[in-house]
Design an enzyme around this catalytic site. Structure first.
Site, PDB file in Angstrom:
ATOM      1  N   GLU A 270       0.836  -1.183   0.000  1.00  0.00           N
ATOM      2  CA  GLU A 270       0.000   0.000   0.000  1.00  0.00           C
ATOM      3  C   GLU A 270       0.882   1.249   0.000  1.00  0.00           C
ATOM      4  O   GLU A 270       1.735   1.413   0.860  1.00  0.00           O
ATOM      5  CB  GLU A 270      -0.877  -0.046   1.269  1.00  0.00           C
ATOM      6  CG  GLU A 270      -1.415   1.268   1.702  1.00  0.00           C
ATOM      7  CD  GLU A 270      -1.960   1.213   3.149  1.00  0.00           C
ATOM      8  OE1 GLU A 270      -1.828   0.176   3.832  1.00  0.00           O
ATOM      9  OE2 GLU A 270      -2.503   2.230   3.576  1.00  0.00           O
TER      10      GLU A 270
ATOM     11  N   ASP B  85      -0.862  -1.390   6.132  1.00  0.00           N
ATOM     12  CA  ASP B  85      -0.737  -0.930   7.514  1.00  0.00           C
ATOM     13  C   ASP B  85      -1.670  -1.723   8.414  1.00  0.00           C
ATOM     14  O   ASP B  85      -2.733  -2.146   7.990  1.00  0.00           O
ATOM     15  CB  ASP B  85      -1.138   0.556   7.616  1.00  0.00           C
ATOM     16  CG  ASP B  85      -0.125   1.437   6.904  1.00  0.00           C
ATOM     17  OD1 ASP B  85       1.001   0.964   6.679  1.00  0.00           O
ATOM     18  OD2 ASP B  85      -0.475   2.585   6.582  1.00  0.00           O
TER      19      ASP B  85
ATOM     20  N   ASP C 152      -3.892  -1.034  10.394  1.00  0.00           N
ATOM     21  CA  ASP C 152      -4.959  -0.189  10.938  1.00  0.00           C
ATOM     22  C   ASP C 152      -6.231  -0.371  10.119  1.00  0.00           C
ATOM     23  O   ASP C 152      -6.297  -1.229   9.244  1.00  0.00           O
ATOM     24  CB  ASP C 152      -4.520   1.284  10.959  1.00  0.00           C
ATOM     25  CG  ASP C 152      -4.193   1.793   9.554  1.00  0.00           C
ATOM     26  OD1 ASP C 152      -4.482   1.080   8.575  1.00  0.00           O
ATOM     27  OD2 ASP C 152      -3.648   2.905   9.442  1.00  0.00           O
TER      28      ASP C 152
ATOM     29  N   ASP D  84      -7.649   1.457   7.823  1.00  0.00           N
ATOM     30  CA  ASP D  84      -7.487   1.674   6.383  1.00  0.00           C
ATOM     31  C   ASP D  84      -6.818   0.472   5.731  1.00  0.00           C
ATOM     32  O   ASP D  84      -7.204   0.044   4.652  1.00  0.00           O
ATOM     33  CB  ASP D  84      -6.620   2.910   6.116  1.00  0.00           C
ATOM     34  CG  ASP D  84      -7.433   4.178   6.286  1.00  0.00           C
ATOM     35  OD1 ASP D  84      -8.684   4.074   6.305  1.00  0.00           O
ATOM     36  OD2 ASP D  84      -6.817   5.256   6.415  1.00  0.00           O
TER      37      ASP D  84
END
Ligand code: 1YM
Length: 638
Positions: free
Chosen positions: A426, A499, A501, A503
Site C-alpha cells: 500500500e 498498515d 490499521d 485503512d
C-alpha cells in the site's frame, strides 16, 4: 435374549467400527468441518420431519462441555420393534449404518448433509449419545457409548400424548476429531440457511458456553424469498418484489427466487435437498437457460430489443442478480472434484420448464419490472462490448511488448516461480522501503497507490481500465476470467502488505475482493497471503522486541519488567519502519508471520475467507499464541 441377538449385535458393531476406522469416508474429514457435520446430520433428521409436515420447531444448543443438544417437536422416532432386526426402530436408526428415512415407511429422505449418512454415523463418532423420545404419552430413553448400546431402550416416564418429539444429546469423540470445539458462527450460518430453505420452520441456536448464553432464532415464513431479500440487504434492489417460481416435474421439486440489485456481480446459490452446490450443476444450468431464453423472447416480442440488436447473453441478464435455486430430488447424483455438483439430467429440464413458464407469466404481468431488467441487461451488453475492446487492447499490448511488466514493479531476479513472491504494498512510500528491504533475488515489490478500485461497485470496462488492477494482472502473469491460467503464475506467494490499521484492513478487503472475484483459483490453491507487520516496537538497554498486538505487548512488558528504561513505539504505518526493521519484522521469510487466505466453500452464501497463520522457521516461542487459527470473516457480499 438368544444367540441370534448376539450375532446381530456383532454385525452392528462391525458396521459402526468401520465408521470409526475411516471417519473421513462418512463425514468428509475429522477437522472442524467434519465435527460440525455431526450436528447437521442430527438436525437433518429433524428437518426431514418438518418437511414431512410434523415438526415446526428445532432447538439446538451448544452445551458447556461442548456437547450438543438437538430437540424437535415431531412425531418422535418410532420405538416399536422392527421385525427384521428384532429391535426397537430407534435403536436401528442409531446403530445400523445407512438406516435412514425409508425405514419405518412413508416418504423419502430429502434433506441430509454432504453424505446423508445419518444418525448411526454420529453415534459411532461420539464418546456418548443419548436419545429421548416422547411418543404416545410415554418417554423413552437409550444411551450409547462410541456406538455401543448401554442398555435396552427403556421407558423413563410419561408425558401428555400430544407432546411428541425427539431429543438427541451427544459429545463428539476426542479420539476421533482433531478439533472438538464447536464454532457458534459456523452453526449459525448453516441454520439460518436451513431456515430460509424450509419456510415456516423455526430453528433456535443457543450457545451455553458463554456466561450469558447467546441465542438466535431463525424463522422465515417467506422462505427463499426472504433469503434473496437477505442477500440483497445493504444493496439497492432495482424493483420491489422478489420473483418467485415453484413447481414439481419428473420427481423434482423446484423453488426459485430472484431479484436484481444495482451491483454488477451475480450471487446465485444452488441447493439440492438443502445442501449447497458450490460447483453448480444441472439445476443451475436449467435456471440459466430459462432466464436467457425467456428474457430474450420477452425483449424481442415487446420491441425492447430491436431487430438489429444482438441477443442478450446470460451474463448480461444475470448482472446484479441475487437468486436461490432450491431443488428436492429423491436420488441426487453428485459429480465433480468435490462431489458438490448436481448431475441429474431431469433437474435441468424441471427447473428450465418451471422457470420459463412462470417467469414469462410474471414478465407479462409486470411490464415495468421487465423493462427495468431488460434495460439493465442492455447496459451490461454495452459495457461488455467496451470491456472486450479494452481487454483486446491489453492483450495486444502484452503480445507486442512480450510480457510488458508494469513500470512500478520491482521484479525479482530468480525466474523460477516456485522460489518467488510478490509483495503488494500500500502506498508509494511504503513501496519504497519495501524495495530497499527486500531480498531482490526472490522478492518482487508492486506498490499500489492508495485504495484500489472496489470491483463490486464497478463494471468490467472500468475494472480493466484501472491502472492498479492492470498492473496486478500483468505482474501475476495468469490472465483473468476465461483467460486465467494458473500455470502461468509468476510467483508462488502473493503477499498483501498493508498498515495494521482500519485503512489497511479496508485495502486488504478490496484486494481480496478483487482476487476472489477474478482469480479465485489463486486463493483456492493457497497462493494468497497477508503480511503481518508489528504494531509495537519495545526497546530496552539496546535490545529490541516487536509486538504484533496488544496482548503480546503486555507479555513482553511483563517479561522484561515495566520500568522507565522501556521505550515503546507504536507503528502507525509501514512507512514508519526503516528498511531494516521492515525486513526483520515483516519480510524475512525466516522470521515473518504470514496469514494464508482460504475460502470456506461450505458457507458459500456467507463467503468466508479464513486465514491460517504461517510462521518462519526461527520463531520466538512467545509468538506462539498467535498460532491458533485466526478467523477473519468477511462477507464480501455486503
Ligand atoms: C433430534 C433429531 O431424529 N427426529 C425424528 C426422526 C424420525 C421421525 C421423527 C419419524 C420418521 C418417520 C415416522 C418416518 C425418524 N424416524 C426414523 C425411522 N430428531 C429426529 N422425528 N415417525 C417418526 O420416516 O416414517 C428415522 S428418522 F426410521 F425410525 F422411521
Amino acid at each position: 435374549m438368544n444367540t441370534e441377538y448376539g450375532a446381530d449385535q456383532i454385525q452392528i458393531l462391525e458396521g459402526l467400527e468401520a465408521v470409526r476406522k475411516r471417519p473421513g469416508m462418512y463425514i468428509g474429514s475429522t477437522s472442524s468441518r467434519g465435527l460440525h457435520h455431526l450436528v447437521y446430520e442430527i438436525v437433518d433428521n429433524a428437518v426431514d420431519e418438518a418437511l414431512a409436515g410434523f415438526c415446526d420447531k428445532i432447538e439446538v444448543s451448544i452445551n458447556e462441555d461442548n456437547s450438543i443438544t438437538v430437540i424437535d417437536d415431531g412425531r418422535g422416532i418410532p420405538v416399536g420393534i422392527n421385525h427384521k432386526s428384532g429391535k426397537p426402530a430407534v435403536e436401528v436408526v442409531f446403530t445400523i449404518l445407512h438406516a435412514g428415512g425409508k425405514f419405518g415407511g412413508g416418504g423419502y429422505k430429502v434433506s441430509g448433509g454432504l453424505h446423508g449418512v445419518g444418525a448411526s454415523v454420529v453415534n459411532a463418532l461420539s464418546e456418548w449419545l443419548e436419545v429421548k423420545i416422547c411418543r404416545e404419552g410415554k418417554i423413552y430413553k437409550q444411551r450409547y457409548e462410541r456406538g455401543h448400546v448401554m442398555y435396552p431402550l427403556k421407558e423413563i416416564g410419561t408425558c401428555a400424548p400430544e407432546d411428541t418429539g425427539t431429543r438427541v444429546d451427544f459429545l463428539p469423540d476426542k479420539r476421533i476429531f482433531e478439533e472438538t470445539v464447536f464454532d457458534y458462527d459456523t452453526l449459525k450460518v448453516r441454520f439460518r440457511e436451513m431456515a430460509f430453505l424450509t419456510k415456516g420452520l423455526k430453528i433456535c441456536l443457543t450457545d451455553k458456553r458463554e456466561e450469558k448464553p447467546v441465542r438466535r432464532e431463525f424463522h422465515y415464513e417467506g422462505g427463499i424469498n426472504e433469503f434473496v431479500a437477505y442477500l440483497n440487504k445493504g444493496k439497492s434492489p432495482l424493483y420491489g418484489e422478489v420473483i418467485y417460481c415453484e413447481g414439481e416435474k419428473d420427481g423434482v421439486q423446484v423453488e426459485v427466487a430472484m431479484q436484481h440489485n444495482d451491483s454488477y456481480t451475480e450471487n446465485t446459490y444452488g441447493f439440492v435437498n438443502n445442501i449447497t452446490t458450490p460447483e453448480g450443476g444441472t439445476h443451475i444450468m436449467g435456471f440459466r437457460n430459462a432466464l436467457t431464453k425467456t428474457f430474450n423472447e420477452y425483449a424481442r416480442k415487446n420491441k425492447l430489443l430491436k431487430e438489429s440488436d444482438q441477443n442478450l447473453i446470460g451474463e448480461d441478464i444475470r448482472e446484479g442478480l441475487a437468486a436461490i435455486i432450491s431443488v428436492k430430488i429423491e436420488e441426487p447424483q453428485f459429480e465433480g472434484q468435490t462431489k458438490q455438483k448436481l448431475g441429474n439430467s431431469e433437474a435441468r429440464g424441471a427447473v428450465d420448464s418451471i422457470v420459463s413458464k412462470q417467469l414469462e407469466l410474471f414478465l407479462e404481468q409486470n411490464p415495468s419490472v421487465a423493462k427495468i431488467i431488460v434495460d439493465k441487461s442492455l447496459l451490461s451488453q454495452r459495457a461488455r462490448e467496451a470491456a472486450r475492446k479494452a481487454r483486446d487492447l491489453t492483450r495486444r499490448k502484452s503480445a507486442l511488448d512480450g510480457m510488458a511488466l508494469p513500470g512500478k514493479l520491482a521484479d525479482c531476479t530468480d525466474k523460477d516461480p516456485k522460489n518467488c513472491e510478490i509483495y503488494l504494498v500500500e502506498g508509494d512510500s511504503a513501496g519504497g522501503s519495501a524495495k530497499m528491504a527486500r531480498s531482490p533475488q526472490t522478492q518482487a515489490i508492486l506498490p499500489l497507490r492508495g485504495k484500489i478500485l472496489n470491483v463490486e461497485k464497478a463494471r468490467l470496462d472500468r475494472i480493466y481500465g484501472n491502472e492498479e488492477i492492470r498492473a496486478m494482472i500483468t505482474a501475476f502473469g495468469t490472465g483473468i476470467h476465461e483467460d486465467f491460467d494458473i500455470t502461468k503464475l509468476r510467483y508462488d506467494k502473493i503477499i498483501i502488505m498493508t498498515d495494521a490499521d482500519v485503512d489497511g484492513a479496508h485495502i486488504d478487503t478490496l484486494m481480496l475482493t478483487f482476487l476472489y472475484r477474478f482469480m479465485p483459483e489463486l486463493i483456492r490453491q493457497g497462493h494468497v497471503y497477508l503480511a503481518m507487520p508489528p504494531l509495537f516496537k519495545v526497546e530496552k538497554n539496546k535490545k529490541v522486541w516487536y509486538a504484533y498486538d496488544d496482548d503480546e505487548l503486555q507479555e513482553i512488558l511483563s517479561e522484561i519488567g515495566r520500568d522507565g528504561n522501556n521505550k515503546i513505539q507504536r507503528y502507525k504505518g509501514l512507512g514508519e519502519m526503516d528498511a531494516d526493521q521492515l525486513w526483520e519484522t515483516t519480510m524475512d521469510p525466516e522470521r515473518r508471520v504470514l496469514k494464508r487466505v482460504t475460502i470456506n466453500e461450505n458457507e458459500s452464501s456467507e463467503i468466508d475467507l479464513v486465514f491460517t497463520i504461517l510462521m518462519g522457521d526461527k520463531v520466538e516461542p512467545r509468538r506462539e499464541f498467535i498460532e491458533t487459527n485466526a478467523k477473519y470473516v468477511q462477507n464480501l457480499d455486503i
